[in-house]
Scaffold this active site. Sequence first.
Site, PDB file in Angstrom:
ATOM      1  N   HIS A   1      27.840  44.741  54.064  1.00  0.00           N
ATOM      2  CA  HIS A   1      29.233  44.566  54.779  1.00  0.00           C
ATOM      3  C   HIS A   1      29.703  45.617  55.551  1.00  0.00           C
ATOM      4  O   HIS A   1      30.421  45.502  56.608  1.00  0.00           O
ATOM      5  CB  HIS A   1      30.102  43.991  53.811  1.00  0.00           C
ATOM      6  CG  HIS A   1      29.944  42.837  53.305  1.00  0.00           C
ATOM      7  ND1 HIS A   1      30.271  42.289  52.088  1.00  0.00           N
ATOM      8  CD2 HIS A   1      29.456  41.763  53.918  1.00  0.00           C
ATOM      9  CE1 HIS A   1      30.206  40.949  51.940  1.00  0.00           C
ATOM     10  NE2 HIS A   1      29.378  40.479  53.154  1.00  0.00           N
TER      11      HIS A   1
ATOM     12  N   ARG B   1      23.229  29.228  58.851  1.00  0.00           N
ATOM     13  CA  ARG B   1      22.295  29.237  57.848  1.00  0.00           C
ATOM     14  C   ARG B   1      23.321  29.189  56.494  1.00  0.00           C
ATOM     15  O   ARG B   1      24.076  30.087  56.303  1.00  0.00           O
ATOM     16  CB  ARG B   1      21.668  30.708  57.660  1.00  0.00           C
ATOM     17  CG  ARG B   1      20.570  31.133  58.710  1.00  0.00           C
ATOM     18  CD  ARG B   1      20.084  32.471  58.655  1.00  0.00           C
ATOM     19  NE  ARG B   1      18.915  32.819  59.316  1.00  0.00           N
ATOM     20  CZ  ARG B   1      18.819  33.235  60.342  1.00  0.00           C
ATOM     21  NH1 ARG B   1      19.718  33.668  61.063  1.00  0.00           N
ATOM     22  NH2 ARG B   1      17.431  33.500  61.053  1.00  0.00           N
TER      23      ARG B   1
ATOM     24  N   ARG C   1      21.776  24.069  58.681  1.00  0.00           N
ATOM     25  CA  ARG C   1      20.582  23.753  58.000  1.00  0.00           C
ATOM     26  C   ARG C   1      20.858  23.910  56.536  1.00  0.00           C
ATOM     27  O   ARG C   1      21.551  24.604  55.856  1.00  0.00           O
ATOM     28  CB  ARG C   1      19.788  25.240  58.321  1.00  0.00           C
ATOM     29  CG  ARG C   1      18.441  25.060  57.637  1.00  0.00           C
ATOM     30  CD  ARG C   1      17.546  26.395  57.918  1.00  0.00           C
ATOM     31  NE  ARG C   1      17.846  27.566  57.351  1.00  0.00           N
ATOM     32  CZ  ARG C   1      17.620  28.681  57.955  1.00  0.00           C
ATOM     33  NH1 ARG C   1      16.529  28.838  58.702  1.00  0.00           N
ATOM     34  NH2 ARG C   1      17.924  30.043  57.244  1.00  0.00           N
TER      35      ARG C   1
ATOM     36  N   GLU D   1       8.548  25.470  61.374  1.00  0.00           N
ATOM     37  CA  GLU D   1       8.181  26.940  60.996  1.00  0.00           C
ATOM     38  C   GLU D   1       7.011  26.979  60.145  1.00  0.00           C
ATOM     39  O   GLU D   1       6.625  27.921  59.621  1.00  0.00           O
ATOM     40  CB  GLU D   1       9.417  27.641  60.266  1.00  0.00           C
ATOM     41  CG  GLU D   1      10.070  26.779  59.207  1.00  0.00           C
ATOM     42  CD  GLU D   1      11.509  27.423  58.712  1.00  0.00           C
ATOM     43  OE1 GLU D   1      11.591  28.679  58.958  1.00  0.00           O
ATOM     44  OE2 GLU D   1      12.082  26.512  57.820  1.00  0.00           O
TER      45      GLU D   1
ATOM     46  N   ASN E   1      10.302  33.151  63.226  1.00  0.00           N
ATOM     47  CA  ASN E   1      10.323  34.213  61.751  1.00  0.00           C
ATOM     48  C   ASN E   1       9.113  33.821  60.918  1.00  0.00           C
ATOM     49  O   ASN E   1       8.169  34.529  60.772  1.00  0.00           O
ATOM     50  CB  ASN E   1      11.588  34.429  61.442  1.00  0.00           C
ATOM     51  CG  ASN E   1      12.734  34.781  62.496  1.00  0.00           C
ATOM     52  OD1 ASN E   1      12.709  35.246  63.630  1.00  0.00           O
ATOM     53  ND2 ASN E   1      14.052  34.850  62.066  1.00  0.00           N
ATOM     54  N   ASP E   2       9.388  32.581  60.482  1.00  0.00           N
ATOM     55  CA  ASP E   2       8.635  31.929  59.672  1.00  0.00           C
ATOM     56  C   ASP E   2       7.374  31.543  60.072  1.00  0.00           C
ATOM     57  O   ASP E   2       6.165  31.664  59.603  1.00  0.00           O
ATOM     58  CB  ASP E   2       9.284  31.203  58.695  1.00  0.00           C
ATOM     59  CG  ASP E   2      10.126  31.628  57.572  1.00  0.00           C
ATOM     60  OD1 ASP E   2       9.388  32.540  56.884  1.00  0.00           O
ATOM     61  OD2 ASP E   2      11.100  31.250  57.516  1.00  0.00           O
TER      62      ASP E   2
ATOM     63  N   CYS F   1      15.207  29.108  67.247  1.00  0.00           N
ATOM     64  CA  CYS F   1      16.495  29.771  66.732  1.00  0.00           C
ATOM     65  C   CYS F   1      16.091  31.076  65.927  1.00  0.00           C
ATOM     66  O   CYS F   1      16.753  31.609  65.189  1.00  0.00           O
ATOM     67  CB  CYS F   1      17.133  28.774  65.489  1.00  0.00           C
ATOM     68  SG  CYS F   1      16.229  28.223  64.208  1.00  0.00           S
TER      69      CYS F   1
HETATM   70  C1  PEP Z   1      13.014  31.538  61.228  1.00  0.00           C
HETATM   71  O1  PEP Z   1      12.294  31.178  60.261  1.00  0.00           O
HETATM   72  O2  PEP Z   1      12.699  31.596  62.438  1.00  0.00           O
HETATM   73  C2  PEP Z   1      14.321  30.987  60.963  1.00  0.00           C
HETATM   74  C3  PEP Z   1      15.215  31.111  62.158  1.00  0.00           C
HETATM   75  O3  PEP Z   1      14.892  30.898  59.781  1.00  0.00           O
HETATM   76  P1  PEP Z   1      15.116  32.147  58.789  1.00  0.00           P
HETATM   77  O4  PEP Z   1      15.106  33.597  59.533  1.00  0.00           O
HETATM   78  O5  PEP Z   1      16.394  32.298  58.272  1.00  0.00           O
HETATM   79  O6  PEP Z   1      14.157  31.980  57.697  1.00  0.00           O
HETATM   80 MG    MG Z   2      12.929  30.391  58.339  1.00  0.00          MG
END
Ligand code: PEP
Ligand code: MG
Length: 583
Positions: free
Chosen positions: A188, A295, A331, A430, A453-454, A501
Site C-alpha cells: 500500500h 480483478r 471477472r 488464458e 500473463n497466464d 487484458c
Molecule cells: C492474465 O493472466 O493475463 C490476466 C490478465 O489475469 P491475471 O494476471 O490476474 O492472472
Molecule cells: Mg490470469
Amino acid sequence: MQKETVINGITIAPGVVIDEVFLFAHEELEVPQYMVKAEEAEQEITAYHSALERVMQEMTSSLAELKGEESEIMNAHIMILNDSEIDSQIQDYIRMEQYNAAKAVDAAYREFAELMASMDDPYLKQRSSDIQDIRLLLLEQLLHRKRKDFKRMRGILGANELFPSDFKQLCREAVTGIVTEQDEATSHAAIIARSFDVPVIFGAKGISAMVQNGDLAALDGNQGTAILNPTAGTAAKYRNLQDADRKKKEIRNVYLRRNCQTKDGAKFAIEVNEGTMDVNYTDDCACSDGVGLFRTEFLYMESARLPDEETQFSAYREVLQGFRGKPVIIRTLDIGADKQLPYFSLPEEANPALGKRAIRYCLSNKELFRTQLRALLRASAYGDLWIMFPMISGVEDYRAAKKTVIAVQEELQREVPELQCRFKLGIMVEIPSAAMMADTLAHEVDFASIGTNDLTQYLEAVDRVGGSAGDYYRPFHPALMRMVHQVVQAFARERKPVGVCGELAGKPDGAVALASLGIRQLSMDRTSIAGVKCTIAQFETSELQALGDRLLQASSEEEVRSELEAAMAKKRTDLRMPIKGER
Ligand code: PEP
Ligand code: MG
C-alpha cells in the site's frame, strides 16, 4: 565534499528528479509494560477501546477527503481495526495474561504482522506493514503521542520504511521524489507513493544511513537508481534528464483523454484494469473506454474474511456507476496459485498453478460462487456489466459456469420479480486448450479477453512468477503471436468482441504487436494508457498489417522483438505531439 554514491533499487514510479533530500523516520515509541490486577482489567480494555474509537473516527472522517486508491487503502485499514480476532486477542492478553493495554496492543499487532510477513504470498507479506502502521496509530493514541509533522519539508523524501499513514504528514506539492529501503513493490505504501506522481524508488538499501538532510541526490526512476551527492558533471546530466522527462510527460499526457486511433483513423478501445484497491473511477472513466478487467480477487484479499453479498454488491455497483454506462468486465473470483487468501486455505497441491483454482474452484464451491454471482447480477442494473470467467479450458467449464449464472438469476427473480438483470457472459482465454478451441468457444460465449500473463505461462510451460526457468518466460514468443492471431480470427468470424487484458497490452511495443495481429481492444493499468494511445497514433493500419504478417512468420522471440524494434524505431513514440486535428 561527500563522495558520489550510486544505490540500485526497484522502480515504483518512473521519471527523473534532482533535488535536496529530507529524511523521514518513525520515532520509536517506548511501550510501558506492567501487570494489571484482575479488577483493573476492564478499565484497560476501556482505554484500549477508546483509543481504537479515536483512530477509527480519524480514519472515517479523513475518508471523505480521500479519493481512489487512498480511500480503498483507508477502508482496508478500517477493516483491520475492526478485526474481531485481534480484538479478542488483545482482550485475552489483558484479562488472562494481565498485560496493560499498550503492551497487549503492541504484542497482538506485532504477532499478526509477523504472521503476515512469514507468508509465502508476496501480496499477503506486504500487508504486514499495514498492520504495523495500525499498531503505531493505536499506541500513539494510548500513549498520547503525536507524530512529527513533515508538511513544511520540500525535496526528495528519503526513508528507511514508510507506512501508508505517513503520507498524511507530507505536503504533496512539496515532495519531488521518494526513495526508501523497503522493497515491497505492490505494498500500500508503494501504491500511495506512486499516486504522488513523482519518481519513486524502493529497495535502496542503506540509503537512510548514507544520506543527511539537505544532501543533493538524483533519482532515476526509469532505471531504479539513486545517486547521492552527485558530482557537478553527474548533476548536470540529471538536470538535463529531468527536463527531458518533464517534456515527455507533458506530451504523453496530451493523449490521455483522447480516443485511441491509428493515423488513418482505425479505432481502438482502450480499457482500464481495476482492482478494488485501485479506484478513481471518474478519472479512469474519462481516459478509457471502460473496464477491460476488474480483478475481484482484490476484494477477497483485502478482507479479513470472505466478503459477503452486500459488500460485493456495493463494490460492483460502485464501479458500474463510476463508468457511466461504459462496458465493465468483472471477472469472477480468480484465486489459487499466486493468489491466496489469508483466512482461507486452498487444498495443498503439488502444482498449484495447474490445480483447482479460479473457475475450477468456484464450480466446486458453489456457495462461494453463488454469493458472488448474486452480488453481480443485482449490481447489473447499475451499468453495462460483462461477467467474465477465468481459467476456462473449454466449453464444459463455460457451460457449467453459465448454468450456475442462470440458476442464480432464476433464484433472484423468484425473490424479486421486478429485478432487471442485464449482462453479457464471456471468458478469459488464458489456457492453450481454450485458445485452440477458440472457434467453438466464440460460437457460445458473448465475448473473450486474452490473458497473456497466464497464456504465456501455460503455453511456454514456465512459471509467471519467476524461478530458475524465468528466462524462458517469453512474452513475445512467436507461438504466442500465432495463438493470439488464431483467437482473433475465430472471434472475428463470429463477430464477437475479443480483447487483451494481460500485461502485454499496456506496453507500447506489446500493444503494437497485438494491434498488428488484429486486436482492437486493449486493457491495461491506468498509468499505461497515455503511452499506448500515443504509440498507436503513430501507425497506419497497413503498416500494422504488414508487421503482423512478419511476426507470424518469425521463427524466434528474438526475431519478433527485432521486427518490433525496427517498427518502433521509425517513430518517436514518446515525444511526438499530436498533429492538428488529430483526435
Ligand atoms: C492474465 O493472466 O493475463 C490476466 C490478465 O489475469 P491475471 O494476471 O490476474 O492472472
Ligand atoms: Mg490470469
